[in-house]
Design an enzyme around this catalytic site. Structure first.
Site, PDB file in Angstrom:
ATOM      1  N   GLN A  99       0.368  -0.825  -0.058  1.00 50.71           N
ATOM      2  CA  GLN A  99       0.147  -0.072   0.088  1.00 50.71           C
ATOM      3  C   GLN A  99       0.783   1.510  -0.099  1.00 50.71           C
ATOM      4  OE1 GLN A  99      -2.735   0.695   3.502  1.00 50.71           O
ATOM      5  NE2 GLN A  99      -4.383   2.395   2.326  1.00 50.71           N
ATOM      6  N   HIS A 105      -8.747   1.791  -1.131  1.00 51.36           N
ATOM      7  CA  HIS A 105      -9.070   2.484  -2.373  1.00 51.36           C
ATOM      8  C   HIS A 105      -9.030   0.160  -3.176  1.00 51.36           C
ATOM      9  CE1 HIS A 105      -4.682   2.580  -2.070  1.00 51.36           C
ATOM     10  NE2 HIS A 105      -4.697   1.984  -3.129  1.00 51.36           N
ATOM     11  N   LEU A 106     -10.255   0.964  -3.873  1.00 53.04           N
ATOM     12  CA  LEU A 106     -10.396  -0.572  -4.489  1.00 53.04           C
ATOM     13  C   LEU A 106      -9.930  -0.833  -5.864  1.00 53.04           C
ATOM     14  CD1 LEU A 106     -11.455  -3.822  -3.784  1.00 53.04           C
ATOM     15  CD2 LEU A 106     -13.852  -2.447  -5.036  1.00 53.04           C
TER      16      LEU A 106
HETATM   17  P1  AMP Z   1      -1.535   1.115  -3.838  1.00 51.76           P
HETATM   18  O1  AMP Z   1      -0.029   0.559  -3.780  1.00 51.76           O
HETATM   19  O2  AMP Z   1      -2.382  -0.164  -3.632  1.00 51.76           O
HETATM   20  O3  AMP Z   1      -1.899   2.421  -2.791  1.00 51.76           O
HETATM   21  O4  AMP Z   1      -2.820   1.790  -5.043  1.00 51.76           O
HETATM   22  C1  AMP Z   1      -2.186   3.813  -5.040  1.00 51.76           C
HETATM   23  C2  AMP Z   1      -2.341   3.197  -6.655  1.00 51.76           C
HETATM   24  O5  AMP Z   1      -2.380   4.768  -6.268  1.00 51.76           O
HETATM   25  C3  AMP Z   1      -1.073   3.314  -7.477  1.00 51.76           C
HETATM   26  O6  AMP Z   1      -1.483   2.241  -8.090  1.00 51.76           O
HETATM   27  C4  AMP Z   1      -0.831   4.418  -8.270  1.00 51.76           C
HETATM   28  O7  AMP Z   1      -0.109   3.994  -9.666  1.00 51.76           O
HETATM   29  C5  AMP Z   1      -1.685   5.714  -8.189  1.00 51.76           C
HETATM   30  N1  AMP Z   1      -1.884   6.333  -7.896  1.00 51.76           N
HETATM   31  C6  AMP Z   1      -0.573   7.362  -6.912  1.00 51.76           C
HETATM   32  N2  AMP Z   1      -1.333   8.652  -7.265  1.00 51.76           N
HETATM   33  C7  AMP Z   1      -2.883   8.695  -8.085  1.00 51.76           C
HETATM   34  C8  AMP Z   1      -2.977  10.049  -9.254  1.00 51.76           C
HETATM   35  N3  AMP Z   1      -2.335  11.386  -9.081  1.00 51.76           N
HETATM   36  N4  AMP Z   1      -4.034   9.546 -10.019  1.00 51.76           N
HETATM   37  C9  AMP Z   1      -4.293   8.385  -9.947  1.00 51.76           C
HETATM   38  N5  AMP Z   1      -3.466   7.398  -9.644  1.00 51.76           N
HETATM   39  C10 AMP Z   1      -3.088   7.470  -9.020  1.00 51.76           C
END
Ligand code: AMP
Ligand code: ZN
Length: 119
Positions: A99, A105-106
């Site tokens: 994370q 987030h899903l």
């Molecule tokens: P996690 O690793 O499960 O916390 O996923 C976070 C996700 O957020 C990753 O897949 C990133 O690519 C995505 N992410 C980070 N910043 C943004 C942003 N500004 N807009 C859209 N997705 C994002």
């Protein structure tokens, strides 16, 4: 002495419209937008507008909102046309799951064959 703690959250900013995102679905409680670094042809993140940091922080009161995230995922998959073929939903929780954004987030991933087990 009064202490002012300023916190910021990327996904709260997106939910508030302070930061741009490619939104594909929204309701009063939930927002879905394309992941900035897609890991599949279709990679959407579904978030509650309410800030909840991780799955570990969920309270009984959050049961309804988490159900709404899943219903939004179903809608996103249907609209993108991969509902029947298949897709994956993932919630990463904390370090070992990778994370990186601490607003729950899903992930909704589809549009290609997804191997199992995940890495
Ligand atoms: P996690 O690793 O499960 O916390 O996923 C976070 C996700 O957020 C990753 O897949 C990133 O690519 C995505 N992410 C980070 N910043 C943004 C942003 N500004 N807009 C859209 N997705 C994002
Ligand atoms: Zn947040």
């Amino acid at each position: 002495m009064r202490q002012i703690i300023v916190t910021s959250c990327l996904f709260c900013d997106i939910a508030a419209g302070k930061r741009k995102a490619d939104v594909v679905f929204e309701s009063d409680d939930v927002l879905a937008f394309r992941d900035i670094s897609p890991q599949a042809p279709h990679h959407v993140l579904v978030i509650p507008r309410k800030h909840i940091a991780t799955l570990n922080d969920l309270q009984e009161d959050d049961a309804e909102i988490m159900g709404k995230l899943l219903l939004a995922a179903k809608q996103v998959a249907g609209a993108a046309g991969f509902a029947e073929k298949g897709y994956r939903t993932v919630i990463n929780c904390n370090r070992d799951a990778g994370q990186t954004v601490f607003h729950i987030h899903l992930h909704v991933l589809g549009g290609r064959y997804l191997g199992w087990p995940p890495g």
